[in-house]
Design a protein around this motif. Structure first.
Motif, short mmCIF file in Angstrom:
data_model
loop_
_atom_site.label_atom_id
_atom_site.label_comp_id
_atom_site.label_asym_id
_atom_site.label_seq_id
_atom_site.Cartn_x
_atom_site.Cartn_y
_atom_site.Cartn_z
N GLU A 125 0.52 -1.19 -0.34
CA GLU A 125 -0.11 -0.40 0.18
C GLU A 125 1.10 1.46 0.13
O GLU A 125 0.20 2.41 -0.65
CB GLU A 125 -1.04 -0.08 0.76
N THR A 126 2.17 0.82 0.08
CA THR A 126 3.05 2.45 0.21
C THR A 126 3.26 2.93 -0.84
O THR A 126 4.13 3.75 -0.77
CB THR A 126 4.07 2.02 1.23
N GLU A 127 3.27 1.73 -1.65
CA GLU A 127 3.67 2.31 -3.10
C GLU A 127 2.75 3.30 -3.87
O GLU A 127 3.34 4.02 -4.99
CB GLU A 127 3.43 0.96 -4.52
N LEU A 128 1.65 3.78 -3.56
CA LEU A 128 0.71 4.46 -3.45
C LEU A 128 1.42 6.12 -3.17
O LEU A 128 1.41 6.65 -4.04
CB LEU A 128 -0.53 4.66 -2.25
N LEU A 129 2.10 5.89 -2.60
CA LEU A 129 3.01 7.15 -1.59
C LEU A 129 3.73 7.73 -3.03
O LEU A 129 4.25 8.72 -3.27
CB LEU A 129 3.29 6.83 -0.70
N VAL A 130 4.08 6.62 -3.37
CA VAL A 130 5.13 6.74 -4.09
C VAL A 130 5.00 6.94 -5.67
O VAL A 130 5.49 7.94 -6.21
CB VAL A 130 5.97 5.10 -4.71
N GLU A 131 3.62 6.62 -5.99
CA GLU A 131 2.74 6.99 -7.22
C GLU A 131 2.74 8.25 -6.97
O GLU A 131 2.89 9.33 -7.74
CB GLU A 131 1.50 5.87 -7.32
N ILE A 132 2.73 8.79 -6.21
CA ILE A 132 1.78 9.84 -5.98
C ILE A 132 3.02 11.28 -6.34
O ILE A 132 3.35 11.63 -6.38
CB ILE A 132 1.42 10.64 -4.90
N GLY A 270 -3.06 6.52 9.46
CA GLY A 270 -4.06 5.30 8.93
C GLY A 270 -5.77 6.22 8.24
O GLY A 270 -5.33 6.96 7.78
N TYR A 271 -6.06 4.89 7.88
CA TYR A 271 -6.66 5.04 7.01
C TYR A 271 -8.01 5.68 7.26
O TYR A 271 -9.32 5.97 7.11
CB TYR A 271 -7.97 3.43 6.46
N ASN A 272 -7.78 5.51 9.06
CA ASN A 272 -9.20 6.58 9.57
C ASN A 272 -8.90 8.01 10.37
O ASN A 272 -9.25 8.41 11.06
CB ASN A 272 -9.77 5.52 10.75
N PHE A 292 -5.87 11.33 -0.83
CA PHE A 292 -5.94 9.54 -1.67
C PHE A 292 -6.22 8.45 -1.25
O PHE A 292 -5.84 8.09 0.17
CB PHE A 292 -4.25 9.69 -2.27
N GLN A 293 -7.08 7.77 -2.17
CA GLN A 293 -6.93 6.64 -1.51
C GLN A 293 -6.14 5.25 -2.12
O GLN A 293 -6.32 5.06 -2.86
CB GLN A 293 -9.01 6.14 -1.66
N ASP A 294 -6.76 4.17 -1.03
CA ASP A 294 -5.61 3.04 -2.06
C ASP A 294 -6.50 1.78 -2.30
O ASP A 294 -7.64 2.13 -2.82
CB ASP A 294 -5.01 2.05 -0.51
N LEU A 295 -6.61 0.93 -2.84
CA LEU A 295 -6.79 -0.07 -3.79
C LEU A 295 -8.55 -0.16 -2.62
O LEU A 295 -9.37 -0.56 -4.02
CB LEU A 295 -5.94 -1.77 -3.91
N ALA A 296 -8.06 -0.11 -1.24
CA ALA A 296 -9.48 -1.10 -0.67
C ALA A 296 -10.46 0.24 -0.37
O ALA A 296 -10.82 0.10 0.61
CB ALA A 296 -9.02 -1.56 0.92
N ASN A 297 -10.03 1.30 -1.11
CA ASN A 297 -10.69 2.70 -1.46
C ASN A 297 -10.81 3.89 0.87
O ASN A 297 -10.97 4.19 1.07
CB ASN A 297 -12.39 2.65 -0.55
N ASN A 298 -9.36 3.01 1.00
CA ASN A 298 -9.23 4.40 2.44
C ASN A 298 -8.39 5.09 1.75
O ASN A 298 -7.36 4.90 1.12
CB ASN A 298 -8.20 2.80 2.56
N GLU A 299 -9.03 6.06 2.97
CA GLU A 299 -7.87 6.93 2.68
C GLU A 299 -6.34 7.31 3.54
O GLU A 299 -6.43 7.35 4.56
CB GLU A 299 -8.27 8.92 3.04
N ARG A 300 -5.43 7.09 2.40
CA ARG A 300 -4.11 6.33 3.21
C ARG A 300 -3.36 7.50 2.90
O ARG A 300 -2.21 7.43 3.70
CB ARG A 300 -3.83 5.26 3.01
N VAL A 301 -3.01 8.32 2.44
CA VAL A 301 -2.31 9.47 1.82
C VAL A 301 -2.73 11.19 1.36
O VAL A 301 -3.83 10.83 1.21
CB VAL A 301 -1.41 9.05 1.02
#
Ligand code: GLN
Length: 307
Positions: A125-132, A270-272, A292-301
């Protein structure tokens, strides 16, 4: 150090799964093939959610081959050294130790990273941060970037690999973590990351176009801390205080001095925590806040920029 075969005879694998779970040291001596081992040991690995996959990884590690190899040579039997290596790895897994710490590697952003118990295991899930981060970084510019609390170096090295013109400073307050991160940079031949021993920004020199971080954000009493892989990970990299927002608040405050005009702070949480994080960013004067949301639609970044 290798065992001396003449002084201690290697333990042998049993063909009986019952014998495995009762007493690993009193196993039978029949040599098992790769396919037998996978079948029997995966059944005995009741503590894991993914027993077959775990056994494949541990067996591939023990015989120094790929997972694919296991299925091309299913009838091959193990040498005594391979058996010993597999049994040691299997026993550690049975006690709950994360696979990544047993084999000493974890893949992140298609980089093979060394890991040990001094660093968090890099998460997909931290790959989301790299992508952004990459979306914010044009390819042809030599921008200044900082990664705070780098751990294994995962985020810094992924960005550095994709943006060879960028200059990245990666900090950590654990010397052991920095040692692993430096080894990873060396093995991957990534030269545009400089490692700095620093408690967050305290020893960080310079100003940055982008600061990224995956800080500790779990609250002290969070029951998640006593489950799964997390139990084996460094507490300092996970826990930050009673609310889980202490390190994030500190970063948001400290980074104001190190961000250039229109510089971004981008971090995982955290997602919450997205709503509280946004409020803290606003309180410290950040603008253009985006979640930004991860693939599970949690706001993580979340990202914010200074004017
Ligand atoms: N994402 C991790 C977990 O929930 C925590 C990582 C962190 O605190 N930075 O297990």
């Amino acid at each position: 150090m290798r065992n001396n075969p003449s002084s201690s005879s290697p333990r042998a694998l049993s063909s009986s799964p019952q014998a495995l779970s009762s007493s690993p040291r009193k196993r039978g001596s029949r040599k098992l093939s790769i396919v037998n081992i996978l079948n029997q040991f995966s059944q005995a690995l009741t503590s894991s959610q993914t027993p077959l996959l775990d056994c494949e990884i541990l067996l591939a590690f023990a015989i120094k081959a790929s997972r694919t190899y296991l299925y091309t040579r299913p009838e091959q039997t193990l040498t005594p050294e391979q058996q010993e290596a597999f049994l040691q790895a299997f026993e550690q897994r049975q006690q709950g130790k994360p696979i990544a710490y047993i084999v000493g590697h974890k893949e992140f952003w298609s980089l093979d990273l060394l890991v040990n118990s001094h660093v968090l295991i890099p998460r997909p899930e931290t790959e989301l941060l790299v992508e952004i981060a990459l979306n914010l970084l044009p390819k042809d510019q030599s921008l200044e970037i900082a990664d705070l609390g780098t751990g294994s170096g995962a985020i810094a090295l992924a960005i550095a690999k994709e943006r060879p013109q960028a200059n990245i400073k990666a900090t950590d307050y654990s010397k052991e973590a920095l040692h692993i991160a430096e080894q990873n940079a060396e093995r991957l031949k990534i030269k545009n990351v400089q490692f700095v021993y620093s408690n967050w920004c305290n020893e960080l020199k310079g100003s940055f176009n982008l600061i990224v971080s995956n800080p500790p954000y779990i609250a002290e009493q969070d029951p998640h801390l006593s489950t799964g892989d997390v139990q084996f990970e460094p507490k300092d990299a996970l826990i930050t205080g009673p609310t889980g927002l202490e390190a994030i608040t500190h970063l948001i405050d400290q980074c104001r001095k190190h961000l250039r005009t229109k510089g971004y702070l981008l971090f995982e949480h955290g997602y919450n925590q997205a709503h509280e994080v946004q409020t803290i960013l606003q309180r410290y004067g950040y603008k253009d806040i985006e979640r930004f949301q991860d693939l599970a639609n949690n706001e993580r970044v979340t990202i914010g920029r200074l004017e």
